[in-house]
Design an enzyme around this catalytic site. Sequence first.
Site, mmCIF file in Angstrom:
data_model
loop_
_atom_site.group_PDB
_atom_site.id
_atom_site.type_symbol
_atom_site.label_atom_id
_atom_site.label_comp_id
_atom_site.label_asym_id
_atom_site.label_seq_id
_atom_site.Cartn_x
_atom_site.Cartn_y
_atom_site.Cartn_z
ATOM 1 N N LEU A 1 3.903 0.182 -2.682
ATOM 2 C CA LEU A 1 3.748 0.681 -3.872
ATOM 3 C C LEU A 1 5.488 1.204 -4.296
ATOM 4 O O LEU A 1 6.155 0.905 -5.342
ATOM 5 C CB LEU A 1 2.337 1.075 -4.617
ATOM 6 C CG LEU A 1 2.672 1.629 -6.012
ATOM 7 C CD1 LEU A 1 2.838 0.900 -7.171
ATOM 8 C CD2 LEU A 1 1.446 2.682 -6.255
ATOM 9 N N SER B 1 -1.066 -0.707 -4.547
ATOM 10 C CA SER B 1 -1.929 0.702 -5.264
ATOM 11 C C SER B 1 -1.692 1.846 -4.355
ATOM 12 O O SER B 1 -1.222 1.160 -2.734
ATOM 13 C CB SER B 1 -3.498 0.316 -4.963
ATOM 14 O OG SER B 1 -4.137 1.211 -4.850
ATOM 15 N N GLU C 1 0.411 -0.997 0.060
ATOM 16 C CA GLU C 1 0.299 -0.472 0.257
ATOM 17 C C GLU C 1 0.982 1.373 0.190
ATOM 18 O O GLU C 1 2.176 1.091 0.833
ATOM 19 C CB GLU C 1 -0.566 0.010 1.460
ATOM 20 C CG GLU C 1 -2.341 -0.861 1.017
ATOM 21 C CD GLU C 1 -3.248 -0.715 2.472
ATOM 22 O OE1 GLU C 1 -4.454 -0.897 2.400
ATOM 23 O OE2 GLU C 1 -2.751 0.216 3.302
ATOM 24 N N CYS C 2 0.473 2.103 -0.928
ATOM 25 C CA CYS C 2 1.451 3.597 -1.003
ATOM 26 C C CYS C 2 3.005 3.240 -1.179
ATOM 27 O O CYS C 2 3.683 3.092 -2.126
ATOM 28 C CB CYS C 2 0.374 3.971 0.241
ATOM 29 S SG CYS C 2 0.759 6.349 -0.333
ATOM 30 N N GLY C 3 3.708 3.478 0.239
ATOM 31 C CA GLY C 3 4.834 3.649 0.472
ATOM 32 C C GLY C 3 5.538 2.139 0.334
ATOM 33 O O GLY C 3 6.446 2.175 -0.481
#
Length: 439
Positions: free
Chosen positions: A326, A414, A322-324
């Site tokens: 990704l 994502s 997630e986020c970081g």
Amino acid sequence: MTARFLLAAPHSGSGKTTVTSVVLAALHARGLKVQPFKAGPDYLDPTHLSRAAGRAARNLDSFLLPEERLREVFARAAWDADVSVVEGVMGLYDGRDPLSDEHSSAHLSRTLDLPVVLLIDAGGMARTVAAVAGGLRDYGQGVRLAGVILNRVGSARHAELCGAALEQAGIRCFGHVPKMEALHLPSRHLGLLAAQTHPHDRDALLRAAGTLDLDALLAVTAAPPLPARAPGTGRSGPRVRIALARDEAFSFYYEDALDALQEAGADLVPFSPLLDDRVPDADGLLIGGGYPEAHAAALSANHAMRESVADFCRSGRPVIAECGGLMYLSHALETQDGTYPMCGVVPERTRMAGRLTLGYREVTSLQDTPLAPAGTPLRAHEFHYSVLDGTPAHPAYHVQGVPEGYARGNVLASYLHLHLSADPALPARLVRACLDARP
């Protein structure tokens, strides 16, 4: 009797996290069991609340969590607490829509039947604090104002003037927190710096609490104990091991989401992509958000870990980033200091963009993933200053009509932050995918 209340403010920047920490630290110093909560999806403020209370803070987000689940999360965390304190989000009535207070602190206070303690930054005001408090009290329906705490008060005389104005308006004042440089918390682009690296000075928190009437606050917010809802013990049957990236670069996790994974049958095995040289022996891999851009050079220099992560992703075992996460799985990460090779699992690179992408999202899964089959509607939150360069070849979702993320086989990466506690089907599917991937 126990006590429960929500601490809200007229606007962001009023000092909610600091004053909530002052209250939590003072109550904890009395020997009380204090359960902290943070309204909304924020990952950073809860680190300060947890440290002040000596107990892990929980997030209460009325968008990410269905109402029934929201009540359950609150009751399970607060069931054995003497005092439960919820730090609000933004201004009292600020939610997703300027024409509604849905998903605001006011909305949460009604949903959980919590009285509101209003925090007002009294800097440059005296009588006007009563107008602000009275206006907020009378504006919304169903909001019970217990009283006011004044923040950044310049002197005893200043506190006296504000208190007299509130008394004239029939509004109780629970005291004030003085201006103190020792209470200042530094921040960077995603918000306050986490308590692990920049904690409040505990002695300063306790000194600041000396001007608060905590006895009156507890008396006014007293409530019957909640029904006992101790955390679950987890399902029976085979368990899986999920490697959990957790260090200064990756630390954004909801405590209730981790609990949901464990109750679904997962044992979490923490490791550090910064300091370790390989992913632990595990059936699945979870890499949350955080600050990989602040540690890009060190992450890139750890070649052994990058290769281990890439090998894990090629193994067919489930991977959620997630986020970081990704950003770490991408081909490279471009910062203002240079471009750093990352794990190369996601074929695109990420780069810091200098602009904030922020908001709640309602999306549908485009591919079968370890969390959900294609076509599953999901609610999520986005908060990042980086972008994925190019058009994703294997997007996980469409976000506002734009393809987003990466979903291919066993890997889901994502920018969207999901709350795995929102639907028991999400952690259950991940655990099942881990079992299915075993040789």
